[in-house]
Design an enzyme around this catalytic site. Structure first.
Site, mmCIF file in Angstrom:
data_model
loop_
_atom_site.group_PDB
_atom_site.id
_atom_site.type_symbol
_atom_site.label_atom_id
_atom_site.label_comp_id
_atom_site.label_asym_id
_atom_site.label_seq_id
_atom_site.Cartn_x
_atom_site.Cartn_y
_atom_site.Cartn_z
ATOM 1 N N LYS A 1 13.469 -36.863 78.429
ATOM 2 C CA LYS A 1 14.828 -36.059 78.645
ATOM 3 C C LYS A 1 15.607 -36.876 79.477
ATOM 4 O O LYS A 1 15.058 -37.636 80.557
ATOM 5 C CB LYS A 1 14.296 -34.724 79.020
ATOM 6 C CG LYS A 1 15.651 -33.919 79.779
ATOM 7 C CD LYS A 1 16.375 -33.373 78.390
ATOM 8 C CE LYS A 1 17.539 -32.539 79.047
ATOM 9 N NZ LYS A 1 18.756 -32.455 78.152
ATOM 10 N N CYS B 1 26.697 -36.859 78.049
ATOM 11 C CA CYS B 1 26.198 -35.330 78.037
ATOM 12 C C CYS B 1 27.336 -34.460 77.609
ATOM 13 O O CYS B 1 28.386 -34.372 78.608
ATOM 14 C CB CYS B 1 25.577 -35.108 79.090
ATOM 15 S SG CYS B 1 25.136 -33.233 79.143
HETATM 16 O O1 RRO Z 1 20.851 -31.145 78.342
HETATM 17 C C1 RRO Z 1 21.831 -31.155 77.593
HETATM 18 O O2 RRO Z 1 22.813 -30.380 77.522
HETATM 19 C C2 RRO Z 1 22.180 -32.268 76.653
HETATM 20 C C3 RRO Z 1 22.237 -33.688 77.167
HETATM 21 BR BR1 RRO Z 1 22.041 -34.236 78.744
HETATM 22 C C4 RRO Z 1 22.792 -34.468 76.118
HETATM 23 O O3 RRO Z 1 22.919 -35.620 76.214
HETATM 24 N N1 RRO Z 1 23.051 -34.016 74.827
HETATM 25 C C5 RRO Z 1 23.097 -32.780 74.418
HETATM 26 O O4 RRO Z 1 23.327 -32.510 73.327
HETATM 27 N N2 RRO Z 1 22.545 -31.986 75.279
#
Ligand code: RRO
Length: 365
Positions: free
Chosen positions: A61, A150
């Protein structure tokens, strides 16, 4: 003197299965498949489960220097027939030390590609501190992916959409990595930590959002072609989508007024366009255009999706939403479906068709 060989005395020849002649290895492993960061990779338990699907590698993650709780729930939604997902997780993660520790403590038992995803949010000091923990002799991490895309941070725009800012951030990251690599080489030499006192740095890559104009692919490709990055991962979820529950007359997720990143089968055409767009843009730049590998991501749930990604020019492929919907077992299924497609078409490796997408001929009257 003539010599005869008694064939009846020899062991029977092992049966060679046709599949064994088909090689689906990629630049980082025995298959082209890894997980997309964010899917089945936020905790040790999830990462262990992910490995049971036997992907070529695993990616954590996206993490930050300190743990983050992320956005309030409900923050993830799945279409009942699995055609799309919507998320606004808001970067919940257990902090860089947690994921680093995962690789350090499980290094001996894992031989796949180990990728750490680092969230780049600006200010850069946090990212530099994370890098300083990873770029050291003896740290078992094969790749660092910088997440510049993100979509779900309250009050923050997607960094990679601001091209002048992106250029500056990438240049700063490159300078910092080079400094840390030089320091790691010196430390390895002093302490002779490897038998020959050398240090092998990780590969560096960038997770990109979807781009919409052909000119975007050209500009970004030109920007990163001379830099240290050896892969791009395209695409992140499609930002700021909205799904409505008509019965309840409300959004299906809570954060950011219900806007979130769209994933799943429904985004595959956008993902394919980005893979193809970057493949062509790197090609246009000429030699050494293949230095930067492309990991295709978005809407991959079957072997045919992987086939299409590679035909469009991907060097490897990641699975996102489908891992959330089906679990780690989908990796083996998708690989088997891919092998079956190659067998049916008479291909023996992914290199035989990578990038060779044809444009359908113009109609004649
Ligand atoms: O954690 C998120 O909301 C998230 C991330 Br970091 C990302 O790069 N892509 C996404 O769809 N959600």
């Amino acid at each position: 003197m003539s010599m005869t060989i008694d064939l009846t005395d020899t062991e029977p020849m092992p049966e060679i299965k046709h599949e064994s002649l088909i090689n689906i290895s990629s630049w980082f492993g025995k298959t082209p498949l890894i997980n997309a960061s964010g899917c089945l990779c936020a905790t040790n338990k999830m990462l262990d489960e992910l490995k049971t699907g036997d992907p070529a590698g695993i990616c954590t993650k996206s993490c930050t220097l300190e743990p983050r709780p992320g956005n309030p729930e409900p923050r993830y939604w799945e279409h009942e027939e699995g055609m799309m997902t919507l998320n606004s997780m808001g970067l919940p993660n257990l902090g860089v030390d947690y994921y680093l520790d995962y690789f350090k403590t499980r290094d001996n038992e894992y031989d796949g590609w180990r990728c750490m995803s680092l969230a780049v949010l600006g200010p850069m000091e946090d990212t530099y501190q994370m890098l300083a923990k990873i770029i050291r002799p003896g740290v078992p991490v094969d790749a660092i992916e910088f997440n510049l895309s993100c979509p779900n941070l309250e009050g923050k725009e997607i960094l990679a959409y601001d091209k002048p800012a992106l250029k500056k951030i990438l240049a700063d990251l490159e300078a910092e990595c080079q400094f840390l690599i030089a320091r790691a080489h010196a430390k390895a030499y002093e302490s002779d930590i490897d038998a020959n006192g050398s240090y092998t740095p990780p590969q560096f890559g960038i997770k990109l959002p979807p781009y919409w104009q052909l000119q975007d692919y050209r500009e970004i490709a030109k920007m990163i072609n001379p830099m240290m990055f050896s892969f791009i991962h395209t695409i992140n979820s499609v930002p700021n989508a909205l799904v409505i529950d008509a019965d309840r007359e409300e959004t299906v997720i809570h954060p950011k007024q219900g806007f979130g990143g769209l994933g799943g089968e429904i985004i595959k055409p956008i993902a394919l366009a980005n893979v193809r767009g970057f493949y062509l843009a790197f090609q246009e730049l000429g030699h050494p255009w293949k230095k930067i590998k492309i990991i295709g991501c978005g809407g991959v749930s079957h072997g045919q999706d992987v086939f299409e990604m590679i035909l469009a020019g991907a060097d490897a492929v990641s699975v996102g939403s489908q891992l959330m919907i089906e679990g780690a077992g989908c990796i083996a299924r998708i690989n088997e479906e891919l092998i079956e497609i190659l067998r049916r078409k008479g291909y023996h490796s992914l290199d035989e068709f990578r990038g060779r997408l044809k444009v359908c001929a113009a109609a004649t009257n």
